[in-house]
Structure formats: structure tokens, C-alpha cells
Design a protein around this motif. Structure first.
Motif, PDB file in Angstrom:
ATOM      1  N   CYS A  31      48.461  27.153  31.862  1.00 24.91           N
ATOM      2  CA  CYS A  31      48.338  28.456  31.203  1.00 24.91           C
ATOM      3  C   CYS A  31      49.699  29.025  30.818  1.00 24.91           C
ATOM      4  O   CYS A  31      49.833  29.663  29.776  1.00 24.91           O
ATOM      5  CB  CYS A  31      47.535  29.440  32.046  1.00 24.91           C
ATOM      6  SG  CYS A  31      48.263  29.855  33.621  1.00 24.91           S
ATOM      7  N   GLU A  32      50.717  28.775  31.637  1.00 28.00           N
ATOM      8  CA  GLU A  32      52.056  29.244  31.294  1.00 28.00           C
ATOM      9  C   GLU A  32      52.600  28.490  30.071  1.00 28.00           C
ATOM     10  O   GLU A  32      53.186  29.089  29.181  1.00 28.00           O
ATOM     11  CB  GLU A  32      53.000  29.074  32.487  1.00 28.00           C
ATOM     12  CG  GLU A  32      52.663  30.020  33.623  1.00 28.00           C
ATOM     13  CD  GLU A  32      53.408  29.705  34.909  1.00 28.00           C
ATOM     14  OE1 GLU A  32      53.831  30.674  35.572  1.00 28.00           O
ATOM     15  OE2 GLU A  32      53.571  28.520  35.249  1.00 28.00           O
ATOM     16  N   ALA A  35      50.989  29.771  26.919  1.00 25.86           N
ATOM     17  CA  ALA A  35      51.562  31.044  26.481  1.00 25.86           C
ATOM     18  C   ALA A  35      52.900  30.842  25.773  1.00 25.86           C
ATOM     19  O   ALA A  35      53.152  31.440  24.730  1.00 25.86           O
ATOM     20  CB  ALA A  35      51.740  31.983  27.677  1.00 25.86           C
ATOM     21  N   LYS A  38      52.297  28.451  22.573  1.00 23.12           N
ATOM     22  CA  LYS A  38      51.264  28.961  21.663  1.00 23.12           C
ATOM     23  C   LYS A  38      50.386  27.827  21.128  1.00 23.12           C
ATOM     24  O   LYS A  38      50.154  27.702  19.927  1.00 23.12           O
ATOM     25  CB  LYS A  38      51.899  29.765  20.527  1.00 23.12           C
ATOM     26  CG  LYS A  38      52.602  31.011  21.027  1.00 23.12           C
ATOM     27  CD  LYS A  38      53.325  31.738  19.930  1.00 23.12           C
ATOM     28  CE  LYS A  38      54.033  32.981  20.369  1.00 23.12           C
ATOM     29  NZ  LYS A  38      54.656  33.047  21.636  1.00 23.12           N
ATOM     30  N   THR A  99      59.388  34.516  26.444  1.00 17.85           N
ATOM     31  CA  THR A  99      57.936  34.563  26.277  1.00 17.85           C
ATOM     32  C   THR A  99      57.241  34.384  27.621  1.00 17.85           C
ATOM     33  O   THR A  99      56.279  35.086  27.935  1.00 17.85           O
ATOM     34  CB  THR A  99      57.459  33.488  25.283  1.00 17.85           C
ATOM     35  OG1 THR A  99      58.113  33.688  24.032  1.00 17.85           O
ATOM     36  CG2 THR A  99      55.955  33.524  25.089  1.00 17.85           C
ATOM     37  N   LEU A 100      57.739  33.449  28.425  1.00 24.26           N
ATOM     38  CA  LEU A 100      57.167  33.207  29.752  1.00 24.26           C
ATOM     39  C   LEU A 100      57.295  34.453  30.623  1.00 24.26           C
ATOM     40  O   LEU A 100      56.341  34.840  31.312  1.00 24.26           O
ATOM     41  CB  LEU A 100      57.855  32.015  30.413  1.00 24.26           C
ATOM     42  CG  LEU A 100      57.369  31.638  31.799  1.00 24.26           C
ATOM     43  CD1 LEU A 100      55.894  31.246  31.784  1.00 24.26           C
ATOM     44  CD2 LEU A 100      58.219  30.493  32.350  1.00 24.26           C
ATOM     45  N   GLN A 102      57.511  37.584  29.634  1.00 23.73           N
ATOM     46  CA  GLN A 102      56.573  38.588  29.126  1.00 23.73           C
ATOM     47  C   GLN A 102      55.138  38.250  29.545  1.00 23.73           C
ATOM     48  O   GLN A 102      54.374  39.137  29.926  1.00 23.73           O
ATOM     49  CB  GLN A 102      56.655  38.677  27.607  1.00 23.73           C
ATOM     50  CG  GLN A 102      57.940  39.288  27.115  1.00 23.73           C
ATOM     51  CD  GLN A 102      58.091  39.169  25.606  1.00 23.73           C
ATOM     52  OE1 GLN A 102      57.294  38.535  24.932  1.00 23.73           O
ATOM     53  NE2 GLN A 102      59.143  39.786  25.072  1.00 23.73           N
ATOM     54  N   PHE A 103      54.787  36.986  29.489  1.00 23.45           N
ATOM     55  CA  PHE A 103      53.453  36.552  29.892  1.00 23.45           C
ATOM     56  C   PHE A 103      53.201  36.883  31.355  1.00 23.45           C
ATOM     57  O   PHE A 103      52.165  37.433  31.713  1.00 23.45           O
ATOM     58  CB  PHE A 103      53.291  35.049  29.653  1.00 23.45           C
ATOM     59  CG  PHE A 103      52.040  34.465  30.247  1.00 23.45           C
ATOM     60  CD1 PHE A 103      50.806  34.687  29.657  1.00 23.45           C
ATOM     61  CD2 PHE A 103      52.100  33.686  31.395  1.00 23.45           C
ATOM     62  CE1 PHE A 103      49.652  34.148  30.206  1.00 23.45           C
ATOM     63  CE2 PHE A 103      50.954  33.144  31.949  1.00 23.45           C
ATOM     64  CZ  PHE A 103      49.727  33.378  31.352  1.00 23.45           C
ATOM     65  N   ARG A 104      54.155  36.560  32.199  1.00 19.73           N
ATOM     66  CA  ARG A 104      54.012  36.822  33.633  1.00 19.73           C
ATOM     67  C   ARG A 104      53.937  38.320  33.923  1.00 19.73           C
ATOM     68  O   ARG A 104      53.149  38.748  34.767  1.00 19.73           O
ATOM     69  CB  ARG A 104      55.157  36.179  34.406  1.00 19.73           C
ATOM     70  CG  ARG A 104      55.051  34.662  34.465  1.00 19.73           C
ATOM     71  CD  ARG A 104      56.262  34.050  35.083  1.00 19.73           C
ATOM     72  NE  ARG A 104      56.089  32.617  35.294  1.00 19.73           N
ATOM     73  CZ  ARG A 104      57.088  31.793  35.553  1.00 19.73           C
ATOM     74  NH1 ARG A 104      58.325  32.246  35.670  1.00 19.73           N
ATOM     75  NH2 ARG A 104      56.856  30.503  35.717  1.00 19.73           N
ATOM     76  N   SER A 106      52.957  40.762  31.773  1.00 14.91           N
ATOM     77  CA  SER A 106      51.769  41.368  31.182  1.00 14.91           C
ATOM     78  C   SER A 106      50.491  41.013  31.918  1.00 14.91           C
ATOM     79  O   SER A 106      49.521  41.742  31.876  1.00 14.91           O
ATOM     80  CB  SER A 106      51.627  40.987  29.703  1.00 14.91           C
ATOM     81  OG  SER A 106      51.307  39.619  29.584  1.00 14.91           O
ATOM     82  N   SER A 107      50.508  39.886  32.610  1.00 10.81           N
ATOM     83  CA  SER A 107      49.299  39.473  33.315  1.00 10.81           C
ATOM     84  C   SER A 107      49.171  40.149  34.678  1.00 10.81           C
ATOM     85  O   SER A 107      48.148  40.022  35.325  1.00 10.81           O
ATOM     86  CB  SER A 107      49.269  37.953  33.471  1.00 10.81           C
ATOM     87  OG  SER A 107      50.319  37.520  34.306  1.00 10.81           O
TER      88      SER A 107
END
Length: 113
Positions: A31-32, A35, A38, A99-100, A102-104, A106-107
Motif C-alpha cells: 500500500c505504501e 501511494a 501511483k 509522497t510517502l 504525506q501518505f503516512r 494523512s492515513s
């Protein structure tokens, strides 16, 4: 691991980017990678399987998640190549790591843990 197999494994842009990210982050789950790159889960999983089958990556299942990392038993010469890969892809790596992050964030909780 011989050079032909090693470089064939890295001959695809997605696999090259996955490997570069893992040289920095040490361990990531699907999943990482989805993200950051993309790309769809089937595409990421297919490339991870190829990298694992050629001996470049190791995986470890923790519950329902599978984490991937660079195989620690690769020959010495591959470490030098991977270090150069990290240097050569610096701008792509910085963007991917942002990006990673931000993903971590935001989740809330890491989705893969």
C-alpha cells in the motif's frame, strides 16, 4: 546473484523505483508503494514478485500485510550498485519520500501495520 539477472531485474522503471525506495526506507508494504508510485495493487505486486523471485528482495508477512526489503544476503558488489542507484535517482527519491510521508500522515495510522 549474477550481474545479468541483477540488471534484468532492474531493467523496468517500476522495479528500479521500488528498489531505490527500499534502499532508503529499508522496508515498505504494497500500500505504501502504491501511494508513492501511483500504480495499482496488481501491478505493484507483480513487480514485487519478480524482484523477490530473482533474489533481490525478501518479504515478511505480518498479519494480513507483507513487507518487502532488500535481500541482506546479496553479494557485496550489488550494495555498491544500489548505493549508486540511490545517488543517481536523488530527485525522484526525494519526491517519493515526500509522497510517502504525506501518505503516512494523512492515513492517521500506517495502513500496512
Amino acid at each position: 546473484m549474477n550481474p545479468v539477472v541483477f540488471f534484468k531485474c532492474l531493467s523496468d522503471n517500476t522495479r528500479l523505483r521500488i528498489t531505490a525506495l527500499l534502499t532508503v526506507e529499508k522496508e515498505l508494504c504494497v500500500c505504501e508503494l502504491m501511494a508513492v508510485l501511483k500504480e495499482s495493487q496488481p501491478k505493484i505486486s507483480r513487480h514485487l514478485a519478480l524482484l523477490r523471485n530473482c533474489g533481490l528482495l525478501r518479504d515478511e508477512r505480518r498479519g494480513q500485510w507483507v513487507y518487502y526489503r532488500i535481500n541482506p544476503q546479496l553479494p557485496e558488489w550489488t550494495a555498491a550498485v544500489l548505493a549508486q542507484l540511490k545517488q543517481a535517482n536523488q530527485s525522484d527519491l526525494v519526491a517519493g519520500l515526500n509522497t510517502l510521508k504525506q501518505f503516512r500522515e494523512s492515513s492517521g495510522l500506517p495502513l500496512c501495520s
